[in-house]
Write a protein that holds these residues in place. Structure first.
Motif, PDB file in Angstrom:
ATOM      1  N   ILE A 184       0.845  -1.193   0.000  1.00 57.68           N
ATOM      2  CA  ILE A 184       0.000   0.000   0.000  1.00 57.68           C
ATOM      3  C   ILE A 184       0.880   1.242   0.000  1.00 57.68           C
ATOM      4  CG2 ILE A 184      -1.864   1.205   1.182  1.00 57.68           C
ATOM      5  CD1 ILE A 184      -2.538  -1.460   2.552  1.00 57.68           C
ATOM      6  N   PRO A 185       0.782   2.089  -1.041  1.00 55.79           N
ATOM      7  CA  PRO A 185       1.613   3.308  -1.100  1.00 55.79           C
ATOM      8  C   PRO A 185       1.132   4.357  -0.104  1.00 55.79           C
ATOM      9  CG  PRO A 185       0.114   3.203  -2.968  1.00 55.79           C
ATOM     10  CD  PRO A 185      -0.035   1.910  -2.243  1.00 55.79           C
ATOM     11  N   ARG A 186       2.017   5.278   0.239  1.00 52.58           N
ATOM     12  CA  ARG A 186       1.688   6.314   1.217  1.00 52.58           C
ATOM     13  C   ARG A 186       0.459   7.141   0.823  1.00 52.58           C
ATOM     14  NH1 ARG A 186       7.222   6.320   0.941  1.00 52.58           N
ATOM     15  NH2 ARG A 186       8.370   5.920   2.887  1.00 52.58           N
ATOM     16  N   PRO A 187       0.333   7.614  -0.423  1.00 49.94           N
ATOM     17  CA  PRO A 187      -0.852   8.421  -0.770  1.00 49.94           C
ATOM     18  C   PRO A 187      -2.163   7.676  -0.505  1.00 49.94           C
ATOM     19  CG  PRO A 187       0.818   8.622  -2.462  1.00 49.94           C
ATOM     20  CD  PRO A 187       1.287   7.532  -1.558  1.00 49.94           C
ATOM     21  N   GLN A 188      -2.181   6.376  -0.733  1.00 50.24           N
ATOM     22  CA  GLN A 188      -3.387   5.592  -0.476  1.00 50.24           C
ATOM     23  C   GLN A 188      -3.693   5.545   1.020  1.00 50.24           C
ATOM     24  OE1 GLN A 188      -3.470   1.774  -2.398  1.00 50.24           O
ATOM     25  NE2 GLN A 188      -5.134   1.012  -1.103  1.00 50.24           N
ATOM     26  N   LEU A 189      -2.656   5.415   1.835  1.00 52.92           N
ATOM     27  CA  LEU A 189      -2.857   5.406   3.287  1.00 52.92           C
ATOM     28  C   LEU A 189      -3.405   6.745   3.770  1.00 52.92           C
ATOM     29  CD1 LEU A 189       0.360   3.532   4.457  1.00 52.92           C
ATOM     30  CD2 LEU A 189      -1.987   2.654   4.486  1.00 52.92           C
ATOM     31  N   LEU A 190      -2.859   7.839   3.236  1.00 50.88           N
ATOM     32  CA  LEU A 190      -3.358   9.163   3.604  1.00 50.88           C
ATOM     33  C   LEU A 190      -4.825   9.318   3.234  1.00 50.88           C
ATOM     34  CD1 LEU A 190      -0.384  11.490   2.639  1.00 50.88           C
ATOM     35  CD2 LEU A 190      -1.395  11.252   4.900  1.00 50.88           C
ATOM     36  N   ALA A 191      -5.183   8.858   2.041  1.00 45.01           N
ATOM     37  CA  ALA A 191      -6.572   8.964   1.591  1.00 45.01           C
ATOM     38  C   ALA A 191      -7.505   8.150   2.478  1.00 45.01           C
ATOM     39  CB  ALA A 191      -6.687   8.498   0.137  1.00 45.01           C
ATOM     40  N   GLU A 192      -7.071   6.958   2.872  1.00 39.30           N
ATOM     41  CA  GLU A 192      -7.914   6.080   3.688  1.00 39.30           C
ATOM     42  C   GLU A 192      -8.063   6.589   5.111  1.00 39.30           C
ATOM     43  OE1 GLU A 192      -9.761   3.624   2.806  1.00 39.30           O
ATOM     44  OE2 GLU A 192      -9.114   3.639   0.713  1.00 39.30           O
ATOM     45  N   LEU A 193      -7.051   7.302   5.613  1.00 44.36           N
ATOM     46  CA  LEU A 193      -7.120   7.782   6.984  1.00 44.36           C
ATOM     47  C   LEU A 193      -8.090   8.942   7.151  1.00 44.36           C
ATOM     48  CD1 LEU A 193      -3.430   7.485   8.155  1.00 44.36           C
ATOM     49  CD2 LEU A 193      -5.397   6.280   9.084  1.00 44.36           C
ATOM     50  N   GLY A 194      -8.470   9.605   6.068  1.00 44.13           N
ATOM     51  CA  GLY A 194      -9.542  10.577   6.153  1.00 44.13           C
ATOM     52  C   GLY A 194      -9.100  12.021   6.084  1.00 44.13           C
ATOM     53  N   SER A 195     -10.108  12.892   6.081  1.00 46.83           N
ATOM     54  CA  SER A 195      -9.871  14.310   5.839  1.00 46.83           C
ATOM     55  C   SER A 195      -9.090  14.978   6.960  1.00 46.83           C
ATOM     56  CB  SER A 195     -11.208  15.036   5.659  1.00 46.83           C
ATOM     57  OG  SER A 195     -12.016  14.861   6.807  1.00 46.83           O
ATOM     58  N   ASP A 196      -9.183  14.458   8.198  1.00 54.46           N
ATOM     59  CA  ASP A 196      -8.466  15.106   9.282  1.00 54.46           C
ATOM     60  C   ASP A 196      -6.953  14.962   9.145  1.00 54.46           C
ATOM     61  OD1 ASP A 196      -8.734  12.373   9.752  1.00 54.46           O
ATOM     62  OD2 ASP A 196      -8.447  12.601  11.908  1.00 54.46           O
ATOM     63  N   LEU A 197      -6.518  14.083   8.253  1.00 55.27           N
ATOM     64  CA  LEU A 197      -5.086  13.940   8.000  1.00 55.27           C
ATOM     65  C   LEU A 197      -4.702  14.446   6.607  1.00 55.27           C
ATOM     66  CD1 LEU A 197      -4.398  10.412   9.549  1.00 55.27           C
ATOM     67  CD2 LEU A 197      -3.936  12.640  10.548  1.00 55.27           C
ATOM     68  N   SER A 198      -5.623  15.117   5.929  1.00 52.96           N
ATOM     69  CA  SER A 198      -5.385  15.508   4.537  1.00 52.96           C
ATOM     70  C   SER A 198      -4.256  16.535   4.406  1.00 52.96           C
ATOM     71  CB  SER A 198      -6.673  16.077   3.930  1.00 52.96           C
ATOM     72  OG  SER A 198      -7.105  17.221   4.653  1.00 52.96           O
TER      73      SER A 198
END
Length: 244
Positions: A184-198
């Motif tokens: 799983i690439p980093r951008p995908q992890l950021l997207a899955e973690l949600g808007s509070d981590l955008s």
């Protein structure tokens, strides 16, 4: 398996009614028997008939301070004490611990961390903490000797003790466990973690990974579960294997 151990009674002493209620709800939801008080007078009045197993005290109480209350408790009985405060004063922390507090947590605090610290202090005092029977089924994800309960949102070790996770750490671990064996690439992890981590950058994921490894890996520097694939991302291996 039926539980026979009674719930640990936690006395909450805080003069803020909103904080008192939120702490009462949190502790009740996590298997404790919380009793809330607005100050030291109410605490001692209740203690005569319904003694607590631990006191959770706000340092900056109106009237008698939390430090004074902690000292009075220590004069009367050997009860574990956890102090809470919103004041970022290192001197207060030192004084609080020297007057008899067993632990100290700053507001705002992570709810899971507070629950885990309360359980740890009770264990040090030899209290028999009521734990739920080991959960199984589709809502529990196992890896190694640990399990993630999706209903309770708790990570537990082989002995059933909770390992405190921040919200971001929990969500990251849950996502990995739902996608084992996938790179799983980093951008995908950021997207899955949600808007509070955008607003976070790629390196933030690396920091979260390091923190999570310290909590789930026997040797964090040689991860068996949460492995790196250079130039690609991360992969979660449920069965321990070669480090990445």
């Amino acid at each position: 398996m039926e539980e026979t151990t009674r719930k640990s009674r936690i006395a909450i002493v805080d003069d803020d009614p909103v904080v008192r209620q939120s702490l009462q709800d949190l502790l009740y939801e996590n298997g404790f028997d919380p009793v809330a008080h607005d100050g030291s007078a109410a605490f001692f009045a209740k203690e005569q008939d319904c003694p607590a197993d631990m006191a959770l005290i706000d340092l900056k109480l109106a009237g008698e301070s939390g430090l004074t209350l902690a000292m009075r408790i220590r004069e009367q009985r050997d009860m574990p004490i956890v102090m809470l405060t919103g004041v970022g004063d290192e001197v207060d922390k030192i004084v609080g611990l020297e007057t008899g507090a067993d632990d100290y947590l700053m507001k705002p605090f992570n709810p899971r961390e507070l629950v885990a610290r309360i359980r740890a202090v009770l264990r040090r005092y030899g209290a028999q903490i009521q734990r739920p029977a080991p959960a199984t089924g589709p809502d529990v994800l196992q890896f190694g000797d640990k399990s993630l309960d999706l209903t309770r949102k708790e990570l537990r070790d082989a002995e059933g003790d909770e390992i405190a996770l921040t919200n971001a750490e929990y969500r990251l671990l849950e996502y990995f466990l739902r996608h084992p064996g996938e790179i799983i690439p980093r951008p995908q992890l950021l997207a899955e973690l949600g808007s509070d981590l955008s607003q976070y950058v790629d390196r933030t994921i690396d920091v979260l990974i390091l923190r999570l490894r310290r909590k789930i890996e026997p040797v964090p520097s040689k991860p068996a579960h949460l492995q790196t694939r250079r130039g690609q991302g991360y992969i979660f291996v449920q069965a321990p294997g070669a480090s990445g």
